[in-house]
Design a protein around this motif. Structure first.
Motif, PDB file in Angstrom:
ATOM      1  N   MET A 117       5.225  11.962  -5.692  1.00 30.12           N
ATOM      2  CA  MET A 117       6.355  12.816  -6.151  1.00 30.12           C
ATOM      3  C   MET A 117       6.031  13.720  -7.391  1.00 30.12           C
ATOM      4  N   LEU A 118       6.164  14.922  -7.248  1.00 29.27           N
ATOM      5  CA  LEU A 118       5.931  15.851  -8.460  1.00 29.27           C
ATOM      6  C   LEU A 118       7.180  16.108  -9.385  1.00 29.27           C
ATOM      7  N   HIS A 119       6.969  15.912 -10.508  1.00 30.70           N
ATOM      8  CA  HIS A 119       8.111  16.081 -11.652  1.00 30.70           C
ATOM      9  C   HIS A 119       7.241  16.998 -12.732  1.00 30.70           C
ATOM     10  N   SER A 120       8.161  17.767 -13.327  1.00 34.51           N
ATOM     11  CA  SER A 120       7.813  18.853 -14.611  1.00 34.51           C
ATOM     12  C   SER A 120       7.562  17.984 -15.788  1.00 34.51           C
ATOM     13  N   SER A 121       7.685  16.697 -16.069  1.00 36.75           N
ATOM     14  CA  SER A 121       7.367  16.055 -17.171  1.00 36.75           C
ATOM     15  C   SER A 121       7.221  14.489 -16.922  1.00 36.75           C
ATOM     16  N   ASN A 122       6.661  13.660 -17.963  1.00 36.76           N
ATOM     17  CA  ASN A 122       6.848  12.430 -17.794  1.00 36.76           C
ATOM     18  C   ASN A 122       8.081  11.618 -18.035  1.00 36.76           C
ATOM     19  N   ASN A 123       8.993  12.298 -18.058  1.00 41.56           N
ATOM     20  CA  ASN A 123      10.386  11.601 -18.243  1.00 41.56           C
ATOM     21  C   ASN A 123      10.995  11.451 -16.772  1.00 41.56           C
ATOM     22  N   TYR A 124      10.657  10.536 -16.270  1.00 39.64           N
ATOM     23  CA  TYR A 124      11.233  10.635 -14.725  1.00 39.64           C
ATOM     24  C   TYR A 124      11.858   9.353 -14.389  1.00 39.64           C
ATOM     25  N   GLY A 125      11.901   8.302 -15.149  1.00 39.71           N
ATOM     26  CA  GLY A 125      12.357   6.990 -14.824  1.00 39.71           C
ATOM     27  C   GLY A 125      13.605   7.022 -14.479  1.00 39.71           C
ATOM     28  N   ILE A 139       3.817   4.220  -4.160  1.00 43.03           N
ATOM     29  CA  ILE A 139       4.388   5.400  -4.666  1.00 43.03           C
ATOM     30  C   ILE A 139       3.684   6.022  -5.916  1.00 43.03           C
ATOM     31  N   LYS A 140       3.582   7.390  -5.667  1.00 42.02           N
ATOM     32  CA  LYS A 140       2.763   7.990  -7.033  1.00 42.02           C
ATOM     33  C   LYS A 140       3.628   9.020  -7.644  1.00 42.02           C
ATOM     34  N   VAL A 141       3.596   9.264  -8.801  1.00 43.76           N
ATOM     35  CA  VAL A 141       4.282  10.507  -9.536  1.00 43.76           C
ATOM     36  C   VAL A 141       3.255  11.345 -10.137  1.00 43.76           C
ATOM     37  N   ALA A 142       3.474  12.612  -9.845  1.00 46.13           N
ATOM     38  CA  ALA A 142       2.435  13.404 -10.628  1.00 46.13           C
ATOM     39  C   ALA A 142       3.326  14.577 -11.466  1.00 46.13           C
ATOM     40  N   TYR A 143       2.717  14.733 -12.705  1.00 44.16           N
ATOM     41  CA  TYR A 143       3.260  15.475 -13.729  1.00 44.16           C
ATOM     42  C   TYR A 143       2.456  16.273 -14.616  1.00 44.16           C
ATOM     43  N   PRO A 144       2.528  17.304 -15.163  1.00 41.62           N
ATOM     44  CA  PRO A 144       1.646  18.162 -15.961  1.00 41.62           C
ATOM     45  C   PRO A 144       1.161  17.003 -17.038  1.00 41.62           C
ATOM     46  N   GLU A 149      -0.977  22.406 -19.961  1.00 42.44           N
ATOM     47  CA  GLU A 149      -1.576  22.280 -18.713  1.00 42.44           C
ATOM     48  C   GLU A 149      -0.979  22.598 -17.721  1.00 42.44           C
ATOM     49  N   ILE A 150       0.408  23.228 -17.827  1.00 45.92           N
ATOM     50  CA  ILE A 150       0.899  23.690 -16.566  1.00 45.92           C
ATOM     51  C   ILE A 150       0.421  24.914 -15.827  1.00 45.92           C
ATOM     52  N   SER A 151       0.056  25.630 -16.542  1.00 42.94           N
ATOM     53  CA  SER A 151      -0.582  26.727 -16.016  1.00 42.94           C
ATOM     54  C   SER A 151      -1.983  26.551 -15.568  1.00 42.94           C
ATOM     55  N   ASN A 152      -2.630  25.574 -16.165  1.00 43.53           N
ATOM     56  CA  ASN A 152      -4.073  25.089 -15.817  1.00 43.53           C
ATOM     57  C   ASN A 152      -4.193  24.060 -14.555  1.00 43.53           C
ATOM     58  N   LYS A 153      -2.805  23.805 -14.057  1.00 47.43           N
ATOM     59  CA  LYS A 153      -2.654  22.695 -12.896  1.00 47.43           C
ATOM     60  C   LYS A 153      -3.359  21.642 -13.043  1.00 47.43           C
ATOM     61  N   LYS A 154      -3.323  20.768 -14.450  1.00 39.00           N
ATOM     62  CA  LYS A 154      -3.809  19.559 -14.204  1.00 39.00           C
ATOM     63  C   LYS A 154      -2.559  18.595 -14.437  1.00 39.00           C
ATOM     64  N   TYR A 155      -2.785  17.576 -13.514  1.00 42.09           N
ATOM     65  CA  TYR A 155      -1.620  16.503 -13.688  1.00 42.09           C
ATOM     66  C   TYR A 155      -1.741  14.950 -13.856  1.00 42.09           C
ATOM     67  N   THR A 156      -1.211  14.396 -14.482  1.00 45.18           N
ATOM     68  CA  THR A 156      -1.453  12.765 -14.590  1.00 45.18           C
ATOM     69  C   THR A 156      -0.639  12.127 -13.466  1.00 45.18           C
ATOM     70  N   GLY A 177      -4.632   7.925 -12.367  1.00 48.30           N
ATOM     71  CA  GLY A 177      -5.562   8.952 -12.159  1.00 48.30           C
ATOM     72  C   GLY A 177      -5.134  10.066 -12.592  1.00 48.30           C
ATOM     73  N   PHE A 178      -5.798  11.398 -11.830  1.00 47.32           N
ATOM     74  CA  PHE A 178      -5.271  12.711 -12.444  1.00 47.32           C
ATOM     75  C   PHE A 178      -5.451  13.755 -11.167  1.00 47.32           C
ATOM     76  N   TYR A 179      -5.055  14.870 -11.248  1.00 47.14           N
ATOM     77  CA  TYR A 179      -5.482  15.873 -10.196  1.00 47.14           C
ATOM     78  C   TYR A 179      -5.739  17.086 -11.210  1.00 47.14           C
ATOM     79  N   ASP A 180      -6.878  17.904 -10.801  1.00 47.25           N
ATOM     80  CA  ASP A 180      -7.082  19.175 -11.501  1.00 47.25           C
ATOM     81  C   ASP A 180      -7.779  20.106 -10.536  1.00 47.25           C
ATOM     82  N   THR A 181      -8.158  21.281 -10.599  1.00 48.93           N
ATOM     83  CA  THR A 181      -8.899  22.122  -9.725  1.00 48.93           C
ATOM     84  C   THR A 181     -10.220  21.844  -9.679  1.00 48.93           C
ATOM     85  N   GLN A 182     -10.746  21.470 -10.494  1.00 53.83           N
ATOM     86  CA  GLN A 182     -12.173  21.070 -10.755  1.00 53.83           C
ATOM     87  C   GLN A 182     -12.530  20.005 -10.108  1.00 53.83           C
ATOM     88  N   TYR A 183     -11.738  18.783 -10.136  1.00 51.46           N
ATOM     89  CA  TYR A 183     -12.191  17.416  -9.768  1.00 51.46           C
ATOM     90  C   TYR A 183     -11.324  17.055  -8.538  1.00 51.46           C
TER      91      TYR A 183
END
Length: 252
Positions: A117-125, A139-144, A149-156, A177-183
Motif C-alpha cells: 500500500m502506498l501512502h503520502s506520509s508515515n501517518n497512516y495508522g 502487508i507492506k506500506v510504502a511512503y516517501p 524525497e517525494i520528487s526523488n521517488k525514495k520510499y520507506t 526496507g526501502f525503494y528508490d530508483t537506484q537500488y
C-alpha cells in the motif's frame, strides 16, 4: 508522471491501486517477479486509466486490467483462485479506507494474499483501525522517506499487522526496507514472520473452566498446583498450557 503502489508475488496476480502512482516501480515488480496477470484498481477517470495502461503494458507477456475503487466488487476483483495473489493499493485514494474495511469479510489479509500500500506520509495508522490485519497477514506500506524525497521517488517500506484484532490486539508497524530508483525494491525478510510477531502484549483470550468440586483458595492456585492431579486433569492441563504460553508471548 504518475505515482504507483504495488505488490508482487512469486506466483499469481498482482493488483495495483492508483492515485499516488509510480509506473516505474510497478514495472520493476512485475518484471522481477514474472507476474503475468495483473489488475489495476484506480481512482483515476478513464483518461488516467488509459495512461496507466500505456505505462504498465510495455511488457508484451503481461495481461493487465483496470478497475475503479469506488463500488468495487471485491470478490470478483481481489479474491483469486490462485495459491498466491498480490494486491497493490493506493491508500491516498478516496474510498481506500472503506475498501479495506469491506475486505475484512473476504479473508484477503492472510498467508496467500500479499499487499503493498502506498501512502503520502508515515501517518497512516488510522486507516487500519477497523481492519483485521491478522498475525499471518503479509502487508507492506510504502511512503516517501521524507518531504524532500517525494520528487526523488525514495520510499520507506513498513511491515504492518495486528496480532489479534478481535482480541484487543494493537496495530503494529516496523520498518522493513526501502525503494528508490537506484537500488529498486529492497525488503529483506530473513526471519520467520511468526517469530518476529511472537510478542502478543495486550491481546486477551477468554476461556471457561469447569470445577466439579469446591476448592480452597483461588482458582489460579488450584489450576497451578500439583496436588491431586488426577482430579479435573483436562482443565488443569489446558490452564497450565495457556499459562506457559501467556508467560512466553505476553498476552493476557
Amino acid at each position: 508522471m504518475f505515482h504507483i503502489i504495488l505488490l508482487l508475488t512469486l506466483f499469481g496476480p498482482c493488483v495495483v491501486v492508483k492515485g499516488f502512482m509510480n509506473t516505474e516501480l510497478a514495472l520493476i515488480f512485475f518484471r522481477g517477479k514474472h507476474l503475468k496477470h495483473n489488475v489495476v484498481l484506480t481512482c483515476s477517470e478513464k483518461k488516467g486509466q488509459v495512461e496507466i495502461l500505456k505505462n504498465l503494458t510495455k511488457e508484451k507477456d503481461m495481461v493487465i486490467s483496470v478497475k475503479l475503487i469506488k463500488n468495487l466488487d471485491i470478490h470478483g476483483s481481489i479474491v483469486f483462485d490462485y495459491n498466491k495473489a498480490g494486491v497493490v493499493l493506493d491508500v491516498d485514494c478516496v474510498g481506500a479506507e472503506e475498501l479495506l474495511i469491506r475486505s475484512r469479510r473476504y479473508r484477503v489479509f492472510d498467508t496467500k494474499t500479499f499487499w503493498l500500500m502506498l501512502h503520502s506520509s508515515n501517518n497512516y495508522g488510522h486507516l487500519f483501525r477497523y481492519v483485521n490485519l491478522n498475525v499471518d497477514s503479509d502487508i507492506k506500506v510504502a511512503y516517501p522517506a521524507n518531504d524532500s524525497e517525494i520528487s526523488n521517488k525514495k520510499y520507506t517500506i513498513d511491515d504492518v499487522y495486528n496480532q489479534a484484532y478481535e482480541k484487543d490486539g494493537e496495530f503494529k508497524s516496523k520498518e522493513a526496507g526501502f525503494y528508490d530508483t537506484q537500488y529498486g525494491y529492497q525488503v529483506l525478510e530473513k526471519e520467520n514472520k511468526y517469530f518476529v510477531r511472537r510478542n502478543l502484549t495486550g491481546v486477551k483470550f477468554r476461556s471457561a473452566v469447569v470445577v466439579p468440586d469446591p476448592i480452597d483458595g483461588s482458582l489460579d492456585d488450584y489450576l497451578r498446583n500439583d496436588r491431586d492431579l488426577e482430579l479435573n486433569p483436562l482443565n488443569r492441563f489446558h490452564a497450565r498450557l495457556m499459562q506457559y504460553c501467556r508467560d512466553y508471548l505476553n498476552y493476557r
